[in-house]
Scaffold this motif. Structure first.
Motif, PDB file in Angstrom:
ATOM      1  N   TYR A 140       0.808  -1.229   0.000  1.00 50.35           N
ATOM      2  CA  TYR A 140       0.000   0.000   0.000  1.00 50.35           C
ATOM      3  C   TYR A 140       0.835   1.270   0.000  1.00 50.35           C
ATOM      4  O   TYR A 140       0.545   2.213  -0.722  1.00 50.35           O
ATOM      5  CB  TYR A 140      -0.924   0.022   1.232  1.00 50.35           C
ATOM      6  CG  TYR A 140      -1.752  -1.235   1.364  1.00 50.35           C
ATOM      7  CD1 TYR A 140      -2.837  -1.469   0.525  1.00 50.35           C
ATOM      8  CD2 TYR A 140      -1.430  -2.207   2.311  1.00 50.35           C
ATOM      9  CE1 TYR A 140      -3.585  -2.637   0.628  1.00 50.35           C
ATOM     10  CE2 TYR A 140      -2.170  -3.373   2.431  1.00 50.35           C
ATOM     11  CZ  TYR A 140      -3.250  -3.584   1.586  1.00 50.35           C
ATOM     12  OH  TYR A 140      -3.976  -4.734   1.690  1.00 50.35           O
ATOM     13  N   ARG A 141       1.871   1.305   0.806  1.00 52.11           N
ATOM     14  CA  ARG A 141       2.653   2.537   0.917  1.00 52.11           C
ATOM     15  C   ARG A 141       3.575   2.702  -0.284  1.00 52.11           C
ATOM     16  O   ARG A 141       4.355   1.788  -0.601  1.00 52.11           O
ATOM     17  CB  ARG A 141       3.482   2.508   2.214  1.00 52.11           C
ATOM     18  CG  ARG A 141       4.256   3.802   2.490  1.00 52.11           C
ATOM     19  CD  ARG A 141       4.793   3.829   3.908  1.00 52.11           C
ATOM     20  NE  ARG A 141       5.749   2.769   4.170  1.00 52.11           N
ATOM     21  CZ  ARG A 141       7.067   2.883   3.981  1.00 52.11           C
ATOM     22  NH1 ARG A 141       7.573   4.005   3.483  1.00 52.11           N
ATOM     23  NH2 ARG A 141       7.873   1.880   4.273  1.00 52.11           N
ATOM     24  N   PRO A 142       3.489   3.835  -0.964  1.00 48.76           N
ATOM     25  CA  PRO A 142       4.357   4.067  -2.124  1.00 48.76           C
ATOM     26  C   PRO A 142       5.833   3.924  -1.747  1.00 48.76           C
ATOM     27  O   PRO A 142       6.270   4.422  -0.717  1.00 48.76           O
ATOM     28  CB  PRO A 142       4.038   5.518  -2.520  1.00 48.76           C
ATOM     29  CG  PRO A 142       2.703   5.796  -1.927  1.00 48.76           C
ATOM     30  CD  PRO A 142       2.601   4.980  -0.692  1.00 48.76           C
ATOM     31  N   ALA A 143       6.549   3.195  -2.559  1.00 49.26           N
ATOM     32  CA  ALA A 143       8.011   3.018  -2.409  1.00 49.26           C
ATOM     33  C   ALA A 143       8.431   2.183  -1.201  1.00 49.26           C
ATOM     34  O   ALA A 143       9.607   2.083  -0.906  1.00 49.26           O
ATOM     35  CB  ALA A 143       8.718   4.363  -2.363  1.00 49.26           C
ATOM     36  N   GLU A 146      10.673  -0.681  -2.411  1.00 48.52           N
ATOM     37  CA  GLU A 146      11.989  -0.173  -2.824  1.00 48.52           C
ATOM     38  C   GLU A 146      12.831   0.244  -1.619  1.00 48.52           C
ATOM     39  O   GLU A 146      14.042   0.064  -1.608  1.00 48.52           O
ATOM     40  CB  GLU A 146      11.823   1.013  -3.788  1.00 48.52           C
ATOM     41  CG  GLU A 146      11.470   0.627  -5.203  1.00 48.52           C
ATOM     42  CD  GLU A 146      12.525  -0.274  -5.861  1.00 48.52           C
ATOM     43  OE1 GLU A 146      13.717   0.075  -5.817  1.00 48.52           O
ATOM     44  OE2 GLU A 146      12.143  -1.326  -6.413  1.00 48.52           O
ATOM     45  N   GLN A 147      12.151   0.806  -0.602  1.00 51.78           N
ATOM     46  CA  GLN A 147      12.873   1.207   0.618  1.00 51.78           C
ATOM     47  C   GLN A 147      13.500  -0.007   1.296  1.00 51.78           C
ATOM     48  O   GLN A 147      14.655   0.032   1.717  1.00 51.78           O
ATOM     49  CB  GLN A 147      11.928   1.918   1.593  1.00 51.78           C
ATOM     50  CG  GLN A 147      12.666   2.486   2.806  1.00 51.78           C
ATOM     51  CD  GLN A 147      11.736   2.945   3.925  1.00 51.78           C
ATOM     52  OE1 GLN A 147      10.522   3.001   3.755  1.00 51.78           O
ATOM     53  NE2 GLN A 147      12.305   3.267   5.066  1.00 51.78           N
ATOM     54  N   THR A 163       5.593  -7.085  -5.618  1.00 51.61           N
ATOM     55  CA  THR A 163       4.985  -5.966  -6.350  1.00 51.61           C
ATOM     56  C   THR A 163       3.668  -5.566  -5.690  1.00 51.61           C
ATOM     57  O   THR A 163       3.007  -6.397  -5.048  1.00 51.61           O
ATOM     58  CB  THR A 163       4.724  -6.338  -7.827  1.00 51.61           C
ATOM     59  OG1 THR A 163       3.909  -7.532  -7.860  1.00 51.61           O
ATOM     60  CG2 THR A 163       6.019  -6.600  -8.571  1.00 51.61           C
ATOM     61  N   PRO A 164       3.241  -4.294  -5.863  1.00 53.74           N
ATOM     62  CA  PRO A 164       2.022  -3.802  -5.217  1.00 53.74           C
ATOM     63  C   PRO A 164       0.736  -4.520  -5.644  1.00 53.74           C
ATOM     64  O   PRO A 164      -0.274  -4.418  -4.948  1.00 53.74           O
ATOM     65  CB  PRO A 164       1.978  -2.318  -5.627  1.00 53.74           C
ATOM     66  CG  PRO A 164       3.390  -1.969  -5.945  1.00 53.74           C
ATOM     67  CD  PRO A 164       3.981  -3.198  -6.535  1.00 53.74           C
TER      68      PRO A 164
END
Length: 454
Positions: A140-143, A146-147, A163-164
């Motif tokens: 749900y949280r953008p990035a 990747e973080q 993946t989201p």
């Protein structure tokens, strides 16, 4: 850490130590002060009541009344009960499972779950010599994914892609399957957080827990939330069989209430504390040592561990041999000394572990200014050529202007740094070629000092 509470309690400890006689009256006065300090530190009221009752019972017992130093005994009781409130000693992470041992990270958004997952991965690799895989179930949280990828790489662990558009349960199962096939010791599963507790979050994490059957379910909580931390911890405990707690941002917590409350409210032990934003800023939580810090007694053992971990013994021995051989102490060596200080966690991190009185004296120095000064010196040396670092005598006016421009500082800053370097160089020369022995002989002749046997 818990600076407001520490200040109040360390002042109280100082007063208590001077008490030659303990009566019900001064015990009542002392407990009133402790109660106020704890409530102001945002400790949950039921925890405060229980703590005060335990201290009162022991403070009025024969152990204190019959003691030659009742003040010292009282301090010892307060220290012991503080530690008992946060859990007894150290509660280690449980990896006793058929590999991979699955560790589920739970908590609200903003508590620092993803960064803490990276810190825990680094801890398990360096301290427990484990092969670690991380995966993000936060779709749900953008990035967020990747973080986690970034902090995992910094920690030296392996990251499993997600993946989201995937379901968290499917992500978890795929990661677990990969971890089994590739012989990982530990699988760290980062989960989605919310800004508040909601049914969807709880249902999702329950399903993930059921699918993965983790050996550890760790609740990551922001120490700066105070009373809110207790409420969220209670809600997660009702939804999940929590096995431990990780307190984050303890370096920014001026109240300290969360550490004293979450253990008793949830029944789950505090296993780690986040002490800085850096990836190595995660400490195994020791209740007794933490209690000592809160009471202003410091944590000298943690300080020794931190310094020892930051010191490169091999590099120190090489420098000693180099100086002894007469090769001299150059700016490369000076830079190495500066970088070693940074590896120890910086001045403010070391200060946090000093007893209150020592820290107060040292605190007269502006720590932020001192940290900036260290970075400035590093920048100045990095602006020099390899030849200039090896032969500082070459650095005259024109070179100084170029170095200052390259480092973004004034020429005066370069001069100041070179003067400090020269002072250290002089000291190193005295220590080489028997200089150390001469210094010790001189000390032997000083008033009150024993003569040295040479």
């Amino acid at each position: 850490m818990a600076s407001a509470l520490s200040d109040k309690l360390s002042r109280l400890v100082k007063d208590l130590r001077g008490q030659s006689r303990i009566t019900e009256t001064n015990v009542a006065d002392m407990l009133r002060e402790v109660r106020m300090a704890l409530l102001e530190a945002d400790v949950a009221l039921p925890v405060v009541r229980d703590f005060i009752a335990r201290v009162k019972e022991k403070a009025l017992g024969q152990e204190v009344l019959g003691s030659l130093q009742p003040g010292q005994v009282l301090v010892s009781i307060v220290n012991k009960e503080l530690a008992a409130t946060m859990g007894e000693g150290v509660s280690d992470i449980n990896l006793a499972a058929q590999p991979p041992a699955v560790i589920l990270m739970a908590g609200l958004q903003g508590a620092g779950k993803t960064t803490t997952t990276g810190k825990l991965a680094k801890h398990l690799i360096e301290k427990r010599k484990k092969k670690v895989l991380t995966v993000s179930g936060d779709v749900y949280r953008p990035a967020a994914i990747e973080q986690l990828k970034t902090v995992t790489a910094q920690a030296g662990a392996e990251w499993f892609p997600s993946t989201p558009d995937q379901k968290p349960v499917d992500i978890g199962r795929a990661a677990l399957d990969y971890a089994k096939k590739h012989f990982f010791d530990v699988l760290l599963v980062d989960t989605a957080g919310r800004l508040a507790i909601d049914e969807a979050l709880m249902l999702e994490i329950k399903q993930l827990h059921a699918a993965l059957n983790p050996v550890e379910t760790l609740f990551v909580v922001d120490a700066m939330q105070g009373q809110d931390a207790v409420n969220t911890a209670k809600a997660f405990k009702e939804a999940l069989p929590l096995t431990g707690i990780i307190l984050t941002k303890t370096d920014g917590d001026s109240r300290g209430g969360a550490a004293l409350s979450v253990r008793q409210v949830t029944g789950a032990p505090i296993k780690f504390a986040g002490t800085s934003e850096k990836l190595d800023g995660l400490e195994v939580f020791d209740a007794e040592r933490h209690a000592g810090r809160i009471l202003g007694m410091g944590d000298i053992l943690a300080l020794v561990e931190q310094v020892t971990a930051g010191v490169n013994i091999e590099a120190a021995q090489k420098l000693a041999a180099k100086v002894k051989s007469g090769a001299g102490f150059d700016l490369n060596d000076f830079l190495a000394q500066i970088q070693q200080m940074k590896q120890m966690g910086g001045l403010s991190s070391l200060m946090d572990k000093l007893p209150a009185e020592m820290a107060a004296k040292a605190g007269q120095v502006d720590m932020d200014k001192a940290e900036k000064d260290i970075k400035r010196k590093e920048g100045i040396i990095h602006s020099m050529t390899p030849l200039e670092r090896r032969k500082p005598d070459l650095i005259k006016a024109t070179r100084k202007r170029r170095i200052a421009a390259g480092a973004g500082v004034q020429v005066q800053d370069v001069n100041r740094m070179l003067k400090e370097f020269e002072q250290m160089q002089t000291m190193m020369k005295k220590m080489s070629g028997g200089g150390m022995m001469k210094m010790m002989k001189r000390m032997g002749g000083m008033k009150g000092m024993p003569k040295m046997p040479f």
